[in-house]
Write a protein that holds these residues in place. Sequence first.
Motif, PDB file in Angstrom:
ATOM      1  N   ARG A 107      13.153  -6.246   3.927  1.00 51.51           N
ATOM      2  CA  ARG A 107      13.611  -5.677   2.657  1.00 51.51           C
ATOM      3  C   ARG A 107      12.513  -4.754   2.154  1.00 51.51           C
ATOM      4  N   LEU A 108      12.914  -3.602   1.661  1.00 50.40           N
ATOM      5  CA  LEU A 108      11.969  -2.597   1.206  1.00 50.40           C
ATOM      6  C   LEU A 108      12.351  -2.152  -0.194  1.00 50.40           C
ATOM      7  N   GLU A 109      11.391  -2.218  -1.114  1.00 48.65           N
ATOM      8  CA  GLU A 109      11.616  -1.752  -2.483  1.00 48.65           C
ATOM      9  C   GLU A 109      10.617  -0.647  -2.772  1.00 48.65           C
ATOM     10  N   LYS A 110      11.114   0.492  -3.226  1.00 49.27           N
ATOM     11  CA  LYS A 110      10.274   1.668  -3.471  1.00 49.27           C
ATOM     12  C   LYS A 110      10.139   1.925  -4.963  1.00 49.27           C
ATOM     13  N   THR A 111       8.895   2.229  -5.386  1.00 51.79           N
ATOM     14  CA  THR A 111       8.621   2.609  -6.765  1.00 51.79           C
ATOM     15  C   THR A 111       7.784   3.887  -6.736  1.00 51.79           C
ATOM     16  N   VAL A 112       8.148   4.851  -7.566  1.00 52.46           N
ATOM     17  CA  VAL A 112       7.350   6.062  -7.706  1.00 52.46           C
ATOM     18  C   VAL A 112       6.596   5.963  -9.025  1.00 52.46           C
ATOM     19  N   LYS A 113       5.261   5.983  -8.942  1.00 49.18           N
ATOM     20  CA  LYS A 113       4.421   5.859 -10.132  1.00 49.18           C
ATOM     21  C   LYS A 113       4.333   7.204 -10.860  1.00 49.18           C
ATOM     22  N   GLU A 114       3.899   7.154 -12.102  1.00 50.70           N
ATOM     23  CA  GLU A 114       3.768   8.367 -12.913  1.00 50.70           C
ATOM     24  C   GLU A 114       2.849   9.406 -12.274  1.00 50.70           C
ATOM     25  N   ASP A 115       1.827   8.942 -11.540  1.00 50.84           N
ATOM     26  CA  ASP A 115       0.884   9.871 -10.914  1.00 50.84           C
ATOM     27  C   ASP A 115       1.389  10.417  -9.577  1.00 50.84           C
ATOM     28  N   GLY A 116       2.620  10.036  -9.189  1.00 48.19           N
ATOM     29  CA  GLY A 116       3.209  10.510  -7.940  1.00 48.19           C
ATOM     30  C   GLY A 116       2.982   9.584  -6.755  1.00 48.19           C
ATOM     31  N   SER A 117       2.185   8.535  -6.929  1.00 48.56           N
ATOM     32  CA  SER A 117       1.962   7.570  -5.845  1.00 48.56           C
ATOM     33  C   SER A 117       3.269   6.873  -5.500  1.00 48.56           C
ATOM     34  N   LEU A 118       3.418   6.554  -4.233  1.00 44.80           N
ATOM     35  CA  LEU A 118       4.579   5.808  -3.759  1.00 44.80           C
ATOM     36  C   LEU A 118       4.149   4.381  -3.468  1.00 44.80           C
ATOM     37  N   VAL A 119       4.869   3.413  -4.031  1.00 46.27           N
ATOM     38  CA  VAL A 119       4.560   2.001  -3.811  1.00 46.27           C
ATOM     39  C   VAL A 119       5.769   1.361  -3.145  1.00 46.27           C
ATOM     40  N   PHE A 120       5.533   0.741  -1.998  1.00 46.38           N
ATOM     41  CA  PHE A 120       6.602   0.068  -1.263  1.00 46.38           C
ATOM     42  C   PHE A 120       6.267  -1.411  -1.160  1.00 46.38           C
ATOM     43  N   ASP A 121       7.138  -2.250  -1.683  1.00 41.94           N
ATOM     44  CA  ASP A 121       7.019  -3.691  -1.489  1.00 41.94           C
ATOM     45  C   ASP A 121       7.882  -4.055  -0.298  1.00 41.94           C
ATOM     46  N   VAL A 122       7.268  -4.684   0.686  1.00 45.94           N
ATOM     47  CA  VAL A 122       7.927  -5.025   1.941  1.00 45.94           C
ATOM     48  C   VAL A 122       7.981  -6.544   2.053  1.00 45.94           C
ATOM     49  N   MET A 123       9.174  -7.073   2.265  1.00 42.37           N
ATOM     50  CA  MET A 123       9.346  -8.508   2.501  1.00 42.37           C
ATOM     51  C   MET A 123       9.873  -8.689   3.924  1.00 42.37           C
ATOM     52  N   THR A 124       9.145  -9.472   4.714  1.00 40.03           N
ATOM     53  CA  THR A 124       9.575  -9.795   6.069  1.00 40.03           C
ATOM     54  C   THR A 124       9.310 -11.269   6.316  1.00 40.03           C
ATOM     55  N   SER A 125      10.315 -12.006   6.668  1.00 41.29           N
ATOM     56  CA  SER A 125      10.149 -13.424   7.016  1.00 41.29           C
ATOM     57  C   SER A 125       9.203 -14.150   6.057  1.00 41.29           C
ATOM     58  N   ASP A 126       9.453 -14.006   4.771  1.00 43.87           N
ATOM     59  CA  ASP A 126       8.685 -14.678   3.726  1.00 43.87           C
ATOM     60  C   ASP A 126       7.259 -14.156   3.548  1.00 43.87           C
ATOM     61  N   ILE A 127       6.927 -13.010   4.129  1.00 44.49           N
ATOM     62  CA  ILE A 127       5.622 -12.397   3.905  1.00 44.49           C
ATOM     63  C   ILE A 127       5.822 -11.183   3.008  1.00 44.49           C
ATOM     64  N   HIS A 128       5.088 -11.147   1.906  1.00 42.11           N
ATOM     65  CA  HIS A 128       5.164 -10.034   0.957  1.00 42.11           C
ATOM     66  C   HIS A 128       3.963  -9.131   1.192  1.00 42.11           C
ATOM     67  N   GLN A 129       4.243  -7.862   1.461  1.00 41.11           N
ATOM     68  CA  GLN A 129       3.204  -6.860   1.651  1.00 41.11           C
ATOM     69  C   GLN A 129       3.489  -5.689   0.728  1.00 41.11           C
ATOM     70  N   ARG A 130       2.440  -5.008   0.316  1.00 41.62           N
ATOM     71  CA  ARG A 130       2.613  -3.817  -0.513  1.00 41.62           C
ATOM     72  C   ARG A 130       1.810  -2.678   0.087  1.00 41.62           C
ATOM     73  N   TYR A 131       2.454  -1.531   0.211  1.00 41.07           N
ATOM     74  CA  TYR A 131       1.806  -0.313   0.676  1.00 41.07           C
ATOM     75  C   TYR A 131       1.844   0.702  -0.458  1.00 41.07           C
ATOM     76  N   THR A 132       0.675   1.240  -0.823  1.00 44.06           N
ATOM     77  CA  THR A 132       0.599   2.265  -1.855  1.00 44.06           C
ATOM     78  C   THR A 132       0.069   3.539  -1.198  1.00 44.06           C
ATOM     79  N   PHE A 133       0.885   4.592  -1.282  1.00 43.76           N
ATOM     80  CA  PHE A 133       0.539   5.888  -0.683  1.00 43.76           C
ATOM     81  C   PHE A 133       0.194   6.866  -1.795  1.00 43.76           C
ATOM     82  N   SER A 134      -1.036   7.384  -1.802  1.00 39.22           N
ATOM     83  CA  SER A 134      -1.473   8.377  -2.783  1.00 39.22           C
ATOM     84  C   SER A 134      -1.889   9.630  -2.021  1.00 39.22           C
ATOM     85  N   GLU A 135      -1.296  10.761  -2.377  1.00 43.32           N
ATOM     86  CA  GLU A 135      -1.640  12.005  -1.703  1.00 43.32           C
ATOM     87  C   GLU A 135      -3.086  12.361  -1.972  1.00 43.32           C
ATOM     88  N   ILE A 136      -3.750  12.846  -0.926  1.00 45.77           N
ATOM     89  CA  ILE A 136      -5.153  13.267  -1.046  1.00 45.77           C
ATOM     90  C   ILE A 136      -5.176  14.777  -1.263  1.00 45.77           C
TER      91      ILE A 136
END
Length: 77
Positions: free
Chosen positions: A48-77
């Motif tokens: 399961r993937l949930e996407k949030t776009v922050k005010e500063d343009g960063s992309l935040v993805f919450d990833v759920m796989t087999s009861d493991i919660h991971q978060r990836y935050t992508f900020s443009e350089i």
Amino acid sequence: MMKEYEVIHEIFNQCPGNHTRDNFIQEMQLEDPEEWLKSKFASEKEFRLEKTVKEDGSLVFDVMTSDIHQRYTFSEI
């Protein structure tokens, strides 16, 4: 078109009483972070993937796989 991102990868500990998390930071060149995540976890039966776009343009993805919660935050350089 490839963009350069600073990627913060957090793995949340699901064990009761232990609320620490592992954090990893790296720089990546990607065309589409969402597609990259979908291909990265393509072999997972539960995904399961949930996407949030922050005010500063960063992309935040919450990833759920087999009861493991991971978060990836992508900020443009």
